[in-house]
Design an enzyme around this catalytic site. Structure first.
Site, mmCIF file in Angstrom:
data_model
loop_
_atom_site.group_PDB
_atom_site.id
_atom_site.type_symbol
_atom_site.label_atom_id
_atom_site.label_comp_id
_atom_site.label_asym_id
_atom_site.label_seq_id
_atom_site.Cartn_x
_atom_site.Cartn_y
_atom_site.Cartn_z
ATOM 1 N N GLY A 145 36.679 53.747 13.342
ATOM 2 C CA GLY A 145 37.006 52.398 12.889
ATOM 3 C C GLY A 145 38.440 52.016 13.231
ATOM 4 O O GLY A 145 38.713 50.873 13.625
ATOM 5 N N CYS A 167 46.280 39.015 50.833
ATOM 6 C CA CYS A 167 47.130 39.172 49.631
ATOM 7 C C CYS A 167 46.331 39.894 48.546
ATOM 8 O O CYS A 167 46.862 40.777 47.848
ATOM 9 C CB CYS A 167 47.566 37.814 49.098
ATOM 10 S SG CYS A 167 48.430 36.790 50.288
ATOM 11 N N LEU A 168 45.058 39.521 48.418
ATOM 12 C CA LEU A 168 44.217 40.177 47.404
ATOM 13 C C LEU A 168 44.072 41.661 47.698
ATOM 14 O O LEU A 168 44.003 42.486 46.778
ATOM 15 C CB LEU A 168 42.842 39.504 47.334
ATOM 16 C CG LEU A 168 42.820 38.085 46.757
ATOM 17 C CD1 LEU A 168 41.399 37.535 46.755
ATOM 18 C CD2 LEU A 168 43.399 38.054 45.349
ATOM 19 N N GLU A 186 40.389 39.652 40.852
ATOM 20 C CA GLU A 186 40.697 40.218 42.179
ATOM 21 C C GLU A 186 39.448 40.816 42.831
ATOM 22 O O GLU A 186 39.525 41.832 43.522
ATOM 23 C CB GLU A 186 41.775 41.299 42.085
ATOM 24 C CG GLU A 186 42.875 40.975 41.115
ATOM 25 C CD GLU A 186 44.107 40.401 41.757
ATOM 26 O OE1 GLU A 186 44.122 40.309 42.986
ATOM 27 O OE2 GLU A 186 45.023 40.034 41.021
ATOM 28 N N GLY A 187 38.310 40.189 42.553
ATOM 29 C CA GLY A 187 37.037 40.673 43.097
ATOM 30 C C GLY A 187 36.262 41.389 42.022
ATOM 31 O O GLY A 187 36.693 42.434 41.506
ATOM 32 N N THR A 188 35.118 40.821 41.655
ATOM 33 C CA THR A 188 34.278 41.435 40.620
ATOM 34 C C THR A 188 33.709 42.757 41.135
ATOM 35 O O THR A 188 33.741 43.039 42.339
ATOM 36 C CB THR A 188 33.097 40.507 40.274
ATOM 37 O OG1 THR A 188 32.313 40.344 41.467
ATOM 38 C CG2 THR A 188 33.570 39.148 39.783
ATOM 39 N N GLN A 201 31.131 69.449 19.612
ATOM 40 C CA GLN A 201 30.725 69.402 21.015
ATOM 41 C C GLN A 201 30.612 67.978 21.553
ATOM 42 O O GLN A 201 30.968 67.707 22.707
ATOM 43 C CB GLN A 201 29.390 70.131 21.200
ATOM 44 C CG GLN A 201 29.523 71.638 21.007
ATOM 45 C CD GLN A 201 28.218 72.369 21.250
ATOM 46 O OE1 GLN A 201 27.260 71.793 21.742
ATOM 47 N NE2 GLN A 201 28.182 73.642 20.902
ATOM 48 N N GLY A 259 35.195 30.932 42.563
ATOM 49 C CA GLY A 259 35.772 32.186 42.090
ATOM 50 C C GLY A 259 35.544 33.280 43.111
ATOM 51 O O GLY A 259 36.392 33.539 43.963
ATOM 52 N N LEU A 300 38.222 57.188 18.261
ATOM 53 C CA LEU A 300 39.141 56.749 17.210
ATOM 54 C C LEU A 300 38.404 56.171 16.002
ATOM 55 O O LEU A 300 39.029 55.883 14.971
ATOM 56 C CB LEU A 300 40.102 55.696 17.766
ATOM 57 C CG LEU A 300 41.124 56.226 18.770
ATOM 58 C CD1 LEU A 300 41.814 55.071 19.482
ATOM 59 C CD2 LEU A 300 42.157 57.109 18.094
HETATM 60 P P1 TGC Z 1 34.707 36.447 55.341
HETATM 61 O O1 TGC Z 1 34.080 35.644 56.451
HETATM 62 O O2 TGC Z 1 34.144 37.778 55.033
HETATM 63 O O3 TGC Z 1 36.251 36.635 55.656
HETATM 64 C C1 TGC Z 1 37.027 35.558 56.099
HETATM 65 C C2 TGC Z 1 38.159 36.180 56.906
HETATM 66 O O4 TGC Z 1 38.940 37.002 56.053
HETATM 67 C C3 TGC Z 1 38.936 38.372 56.515
HETATM 68 N N1 TGC Z 1 38.894 39.189 55.308
HETATM 69 C C4 TGC Z 1 39.953 39.842 54.846
HETATM 70 N N2 TGC Z 1 41.191 39.977 55.318
HETATM 71 C C5 TGC Z 1 42.041 40.723 54.591
HETATM 72 N N3 TGC Z 1 41.739 41.314 53.421
HETATM 73 C C6 TGC Z 1 40.493 41.186 52.920
HETATM 74 N N4 TGC Z 1 40.198 41.765 51.747
HETATM 75 C C7 TGC Z 1 39.540 40.430 53.632
HETATM 76 N N5 TGC Z 1 38.257 40.099 53.414
HETATM 77 C C8 TGC Z 1 37.860 39.346 54.451
HETATM 78 C C9 TGC Z 1 37.690 38.486 57.388
HETATM 79 O O5 TGC Z 1 37.833 39.493 58.325
HETATM 80 C C10 TGC Z 1 37.656 37.100 58.027
HETATM 81 O O6 TGC Z 1 38.654 37.082 59.012
HETATM 82 P P2 TGC Z 1 38.467 36.162 60.314
HETATM 83 O O7 TGC Z 1 39.665 36.446 61.133
HETATM 84 O O8 TGC Z 1 37.183 36.620 60.946
HETATM 85 O O9 TGC Z 1 38.385 34.764 59.849
HETATM 86 O O10 TGC Z 1 34.771 35.508 54.066
HETATM 87 P P3 TGC Z 1 33.658 35.096 53.045
HETATM 88 O O11 TGC Z 1 33.964 33.707 52.612
HETATM 89 O O12 TGC Z 1 32.296 35.368 53.610
HETATM 90 O O13 TGC Z 1 33.947 36.036 51.778
HETATM 91 C C11 TGC Z 1 33.826 37.366 51.732
HETATM 92 C C12 TGC Z 1 34.187 37.866 50.318
HETATM 93 C C13 TGC Z 1 33.115 37.505 49.317
HETATM 94 C C14 TGC Z 1 34.300 39.373 50.436
HETATM 95 C C15 TGC Z 1 35.527 37.255 49.862
HETATM 96 O O14 TGC Z 1 35.447 35.905 49.708
HETATM 97 C C16 TGC Z 1 36.022 37.859 48.583
HETATM 98 O O15 TGC Z 1 36.720 38.861 48.577
HETATM 99 N N6 TGC Z 1 35.724 37.220 47.412
HETATM 100 C C17 TGC Z 1 36.321 37.597 46.159
HETATM 101 C C18 TGC Z 1 37.475 36.677 45.904
HETATM 102 C C19 TGC Z 1 38.346 37.191 44.795
HETATM 103 O O16 TGC Z 1 38.689 38.344 44.730
HETATM 104 N N7 TGC Z 1 38.759 36.241 43.943
HETATM 105 C C20 TGC Z 1 39.647 36.519 42.890
HETATM 106 C C21 TGC Z 1 41.031 35.972 43.226
HETATM 107 S S1 TGC Z 1 42.212 36.524 42.134
HETATM 108 C C22 TGC Z 1 42.507 35.196 41.138
HETATM 109 O O17 TGC Z 1 42.405 34.084 41.523
HETATM 110 C C23 TGC Z 1 42.877 35.517 39.760
HETATM 111 S S2 TGC Z 1 43.717 36.989 39.698
HETATM 112 C C24 TGC Z 1 45.263 36.538 40.229
HETATM 113 C C25 TGC Z 1 46.024 36.122 39.034
HETATM 114 O O18 TGC Z 1 45.878 36.786 37.984
HETATM 115 O O19 TGC Z 1 46.814 35.178 39.100
#
Ligand code: TGC
Length: 417
Positions: free
Chosen positions: A373, A271-272, A396-398, A312, A170, A371
């Site tokens: 009850g 995309c996120l 989309e990220g906790t 108040q 996740g 509101l």
């Molecule tokens: P990390 O090494 O930091 O990054 C890997 C590569 O990605 C780049 N990067 C980004 N690029 C664009 N936008 C962002 N927000 C980016 N964040 C990181 C980064 O520069 C690196 O690039 P490169 O060229 O050096 O390879 O990756 P990590 O594995 O250490 O993870 C970092 C972390 C935790 C911040 C990331 O994994 C994260 O954001 N996790 C949260 C994932 C998330 O939001 N999941 C929810 C998905 S949504 C969903 O599935 C349900 S909602 C959609 C629906 O309703 O259908």
């Protein structure tokens, strides 16, 4: 001198007439103050942006509000609305070419805000379609892929979903186990994805899978052999959206199914970033709807012989909600202007997603309390917004992940690993 009045936006407000005792330097204010816009943030939007907002707001009033409680209760996404969203021009709104509307990032944010004032699940449909399906095709797709899918997705004729998250991956999507391997000139996909909004009503899934060359994105037709979407029926949130999971069992795809420009985790994360931006604006729409509902109730509901809004403790809640709403709307707009100028990075978007999802949920909870009850019933939209916002806070990220992204931006030190 103060009198209760109705504002131009339909809200309830107090007319403050400052003609008496106003210093010469202040022009008299004779228009009613809009409680949903105490800081006159509307002045920061262009006339075209305000016209767009009015158009989407009218759509929500006519097509969403009368029906949404029923869709939510029945856990049904109104597929029949997809083309209406397309006609409204809000699908892939900030993308240009191949039938996309070609609006600005702020336009997209405004549309998210208004649709989410109706329901977060319907804004999720729109966000997934535009930011998580059309954006990767637009950004990483081949000419053929763009021409095949974007016009149909923009019009709502086709619906897409995004498949990144897995039951075991996740917050850490890099731990995904879904695989894509070569078989001659084809690809074979196997895996299990979860939390795919639109999945059960989709024509297309953008699936992220591990390959020998790192993570790649694939355009998977939803009717391909080996593809199974299952509804997630036991969710108490986003019930007007099609919450789904996806099984991929030996799904054979031609080489043309891979997104040629997307290699590595940065592609799905980019995309996120688009979708998270939409949430920063969208959450303020749900918050505004909760605030206006609570304010209307506070000035009309009487207890102890007077409107509860005269007490108040209720005023403290309303004031706090109004402050957070104004701050969140300003934050979203600032983020949108930065993004339109090419000056917003993922960490800026994290600030907006973190702050506004949290603020919106707080506002919804306070509104529910005002509101009383009745606040837990479907006579008001507040409880629905509140349980929807629990998902918005998490997906989309906790809040924990976004806090750590901001923490890393501040310190240069990474706390995830
Ligand atoms: P990390 O090494 O930091 O990054 C890997 C590569 O990605 C780049 N990067 C980004 N690029 C664009 N936008 C962002 N927000 C980016 N964040 C990181 C980064 O520069 C690196 O690039 P490169 O060229 O050096 O390879 O990756 P990590 O594995 O250490 O993870 C970092 C972390 C935790 C911040 C990331 O994994 C994260 O954001 N996790 C949260 C994932 C998330 O939001 N999941 C929810 C998905 S949504 C969903 O599935 C349900 S909602 C959609 C629906 O309703 O259908």
């Amino acid at each position: 001198m103060t009198a209760l009045t109705t504002t131009t936006s339909g809200g309830v407000g107090y007319r403050h007439i400052l003609t008496q005792n106003a210093p010469d330097s202040l022009s008299p204010v004779t228009d009613p103050l809009d409680p949903a816009d105490l800081l006159e943030i509307d002045r920061l939007f262009s006339p075209d942006e305000l016209a767009l907002r009015a158009r989407v707001r009218a759509f929500v009033d006519e097509r969403i509000r009368p029906e949404v409680e029923g869709w939510f209760a029945a856990a049904r996404f109104p597929t029949e609305l997809a083309r209406a969203f397309g006609e409204l021009g809000v699908l892939g709104m900030h993308l240009e070419g191949d039938g996309c509307p070609g609006g600005s990032t702020v336009d997209y944010g405004i549309a998210c805000m208004e649709i989410e004032a109706g329901d977060s699940g319907l804004r999720s449909f729109m966000s997934v379609q535009g930011s998580l399906v059309m954006f990767p095709i637009h950004t990483y797709g081949s000419r053929e892929q763009r021409q095949e899918w974007l016009p149909r997705l923009a019009s709502g004729e086709a619906i897409g979903c995004f498949a990144l998250t897995e039951p075991g991956a996740g917050s850490d999507p890099g731990a995904m186990t879904t695989s894509a391997r070569r078989d001659g000139g084809d690809w074979i996909l196997d895996g299990h994805k979860r939390w795919n909004t639109n999945g059960t009503v989709s024509d297309l899934a953008v699936v992220w899978a591990r390959t020998d060359a790192g993570i790649r994105g694939f355009l998977v037709p939803s009717d391909a052999p080996g593809v199974t979407f299952l509804p997630i029926d036991d969710a108490w949130s986003l019930r007007a959206a099609a919450r789904s999971e996806l099984l991929l069992e030996g799904v054979r795809l031609p080489d043309g199914a891979v997104l040629p420009g997307a290699t590595g985790l940065s592609a799905p994360l980019s995309c996120l970033t688009e979708a998270r931006f939409g949430i920063a604006f969208g959450a303020m729409g749900a918050a505004r709807d909760c605030f206006e509902t609570a304010l209307r109730h506070a000035v009309t509901r009487e207890q102890f012989g007077r409107p509860i809004g005269s007490f108040q403790l209720i005023q403290a809640k309303l004031a706090s909600m109004a402050v957070e709403l104004a701050k969140g709307t300003l934050l979203a707009l600032r983020l949108g202007r930065m993004k339109d100028a090419g000056a917003a990075g993922p960490e800026h978007v994290s600030i907006g997603k973190l702050a506004n999802a949290r603020a919106a949920l707080d506002i919804a909870r306070e509104a529910r309390a005002i509101l009383g009850g009745d606040g837990i019933t479907s006579a008001y939209p507040v409880m629905r917004h509140m349980v929807n916002l629990e998902s918005v806070l998490t997906y989309e990220g906790t809040q924990e992940i976004h806090t750590l992204i901001v923490g890393e931006a501040l310190t240069g030190l990474r706390a995830f690993t």
